[in-house]
Write a protein that holds these residues in place. Sequence first.
Motif, PDB file in Angstrom:
ATOM      1  N   GLN A  14       0.854  -1.184   0.000  1.00  0.00           N
ATOM      2  CA  GLN A  14       0.000   0.000   0.000  1.00  0.00           C
ATOM      3  C   GLN A  14       0.893   1.239   0.000  1.00  0.00           C
ATOM      4  O   GLN A  14       1.863   1.316   0.759  1.00  0.00           O
ATOM      5  CB  GLN A  14      -0.945  -0.016   1.195  1.00  0.00           C
ATOM      6  CG  GLN A  14      -1.917  -1.181   1.140  1.00  0.00           C
ATOM      7  CD  GLN A  14      -2.892  -1.245   2.308  1.00  0.00           C
ATOM      8  OE1 GLN A  14      -3.065  -0.278   3.046  1.00  0.00           O
ATOM      9  NE2 GLN A  14      -3.554  -2.385   2.466  1.00  0.00           N
ATOM     10  N   ASN A  65      -4.319   1.679  -3.061  1.00  0.00           N
ATOM     11  CA  ASN A  65      -4.478   0.274  -2.702  1.00  0.00           C
ATOM     12  C   ASN A  65      -4.809  -0.602  -3.904  1.00  0.00           C
ATOM     13  O   ASN A  65      -5.445  -0.146  -4.852  1.00  0.00           O
ATOM     14  CB  ASN A  65      -5.651   0.098  -1.716  1.00  0.00           C
ATOM     15  CG  ASN A  65      -5.513   0.902  -0.447  1.00  0.00           C
ATOM     16  OD1 ASN A  65      -5.010   0.419   0.549  1.00  0.00           O
ATOM     17  ND2 ASN A  65      -5.969   2.157  -0.478  1.00  0.00           N
ATOM     18  N   TRP A  78      -6.100  -4.399  -3.154  1.00  0.00           N
ATOM     19  CA  TRP A  78      -6.208  -5.478  -2.186  1.00  0.00           C
ATOM     20  C   TRP A  78      -6.258  -6.841  -2.873  1.00  0.00           C
ATOM     21  O   TRP A  78      -6.564  -6.937  -4.070  1.00  0.00           O
ATOM     22  CB  TRP A  78      -7.444  -5.270  -1.314  1.00  0.00           C
ATOM     23  CG  TRP A  78      -7.340  -4.075  -0.406  1.00  0.00           C
ATOM     24  CD1 TRP A  78      -6.285  -3.209  -0.289  1.00  0.00           C
ATOM     25  CD2 TRP A  78      -8.331  -3.613   0.516  1.00  0.00           C
ATOM     26  NE1 TRP A  78      -6.563  -2.245   0.641  1.00  0.00           N
ATOM     27  CE2 TRP A  78      -7.812  -2.461   1.156  1.00  0.00           C
ATOM     28  CE3 TRP A  78      -9.616  -4.052   0.850  1.00  0.00           C
ATOM     29  CZ2 TRP A  78      -8.529  -1.761   2.116  1.00  0.00           C
ATOM     30  CZ3 TRP A  78     -10.326  -3.349   1.811  1.00  0.00           C
ATOM     31  CH2 TRP A  78      -9.791  -2.217   2.445  1.00  0.00           C
ATOM     32  N   ALA A 113      -5.705  -6.678   4.599  1.00  0.00           N
ATOM     33  CA  ALA A 113      -5.389  -5.458   3.852  1.00  0.00           C
ATOM     34  C   ALA A 113      -6.083  -4.251   4.478  1.00  0.00           C
ATOM     35  O   ALA A 113      -5.493  -3.172   4.601  1.00  0.00           O
ATOM     36  CB  ALA A 113      -5.795  -5.614   2.390  1.00  0.00           C
ATOM     37  N   ASN A 158      -4.473  -0.875   6.129  1.00  0.00           N
ATOM     38  CA  ASN A 158      -4.931   0.443   5.697  1.00  0.00           C
ATOM     39  C   ASN A 158      -5.352   1.296   6.889  1.00  0.00           C
ATOM     40  O   ASN A 158      -5.011   2.480   6.977  1.00  0.00           O
ATOM     41  CB  ASN A 158      -6.091   0.267   4.713  1.00  0.00           C
ATOM     42  CG  ASN A 158      -6.323   1.482   3.856  1.00  0.00           C
ATOM     43  OD1 ASN A 158      -7.406   2.057   3.848  1.00  0.00           O
ATOM     44  ND2 ASN A 158      -5.309   1.899   3.108  1.00  0.00           N
ATOM     45  N   THR A 179      -8.213   7.489   0.944  1.00  0.00           N
ATOM     46  CA  THR A 179      -7.742   6.150   0.634  1.00  0.00           C
ATOM     47  C   THR A 179      -8.537   5.655  -0.571  1.00  0.00           C
ATOM     48  O   THR A 179      -9.759   5.772  -0.616  1.00  0.00           O
ATOM     49  CB  THR A 179      -7.854   5.198   1.843  1.00  0.00           C
ATOM     50  OG1 THR A 179      -7.234   3.942   1.514  1.00  0.00           O
ATOM     51  CG2 THR A 179      -9.282   4.974   2.288  1.00  0.00           C
TER      52      THR A 179
END
Length: 352
Positions: free
Chosen positions: A168, A185, A187, A204, A208, A226
């Motif tokens: 990430q 990201n 995932w 994940a 985060n 994000t």
Amino acid sequence: MKLTYTLITLCFTVIFTASAQQEKTYKVNTIAFYNLENLFDFEDDPITFDDDRTPDGKDHWTEEIYNSKLKNMAKVISEIGQDVTGTSPALIGVCEIENLRVLEDLVNQESLLNKDYGIIHFDSPDRRGIDVALLYQKKVFTPSNYSNHELVIYDNNDATKRIYTRDQLLVSGMLDGEEIHVIVNHWPSRSGGEARSRPKRIKAAKLNKRIMDSLFSENPYAKIITMGDLNDDPTSPSVKDVLKTQKKREKMDIKELYNPMEEMHKKGLGTLAWRDGWNLFDQIIVSTELTKKDYSSYRLYKTGIFNKTYLANPRGRYKGYPYRSFANGGYTGGYSDHFPVYIYLIKEKTAN
């Protein structure tokens, strides 16, 4: 209160009609995310499993096809938000890119060259050799810190069976003079089934959240975005139970997260289709400070899926699905199996 707006170069003109009329102008920037669907160069990398994307590989990935793919990806990026801001995104997170070279080739395409994009990228340990990255317009955003955060997961919690996946990416910097933090990201996928693969995405999400908690510990009012291909929907446990996202932006407490994609998902909208159903795996989630509506500094104004007609399959069984670049073992001339997503951030312009 009635709100109308018209485009002026790189800003909104907003006219509020109430007891007295007052004209206000707003700066606007687009923040976006796009899964580029296996943007590989055409040369064999002995370290990664990229054999299919070579001239002699299964996909017959030639230099000509590579250049066509680059042109298509650049065209899409150049148009995201352009009808409102007059330019391409100030920041765009990308995933499914092989290396720094493809990013450099991408930003040097004719449709993007004059935007002068900078690149922030780390090679990840993913077995397929795909990474995440952030592109930023240098005239608008100045990065101050960036780091990659390794996602360590194991198959069936067996420490001898490491699953190598994407890191990430955290980038902090100044967007037109305001500090903002962006996490990009990608995932783990749903390979093997949603339920069986779910713990990987839970891991994940926890990573985060740790990244965001560290930012909040330094500043509870931090502006955090994000974004990414989460391989989960806005209502999935990784998003709702781990990140604890809110679907309404009103009355949020500090250090919370608002997911504008949840209402879109509820309406049946999606960024990718599978077996006659839509998923909204590509999401942009923001912290509380970006949800306020006083617009004295950059705030969230609008969220969207960039699904222009040319990005959809024009015919056949999959008509209306994202027009992916590869299908049935051959290059289609399409774009990606995901639609991009974006948000507009706006703030009131002050008189000089």
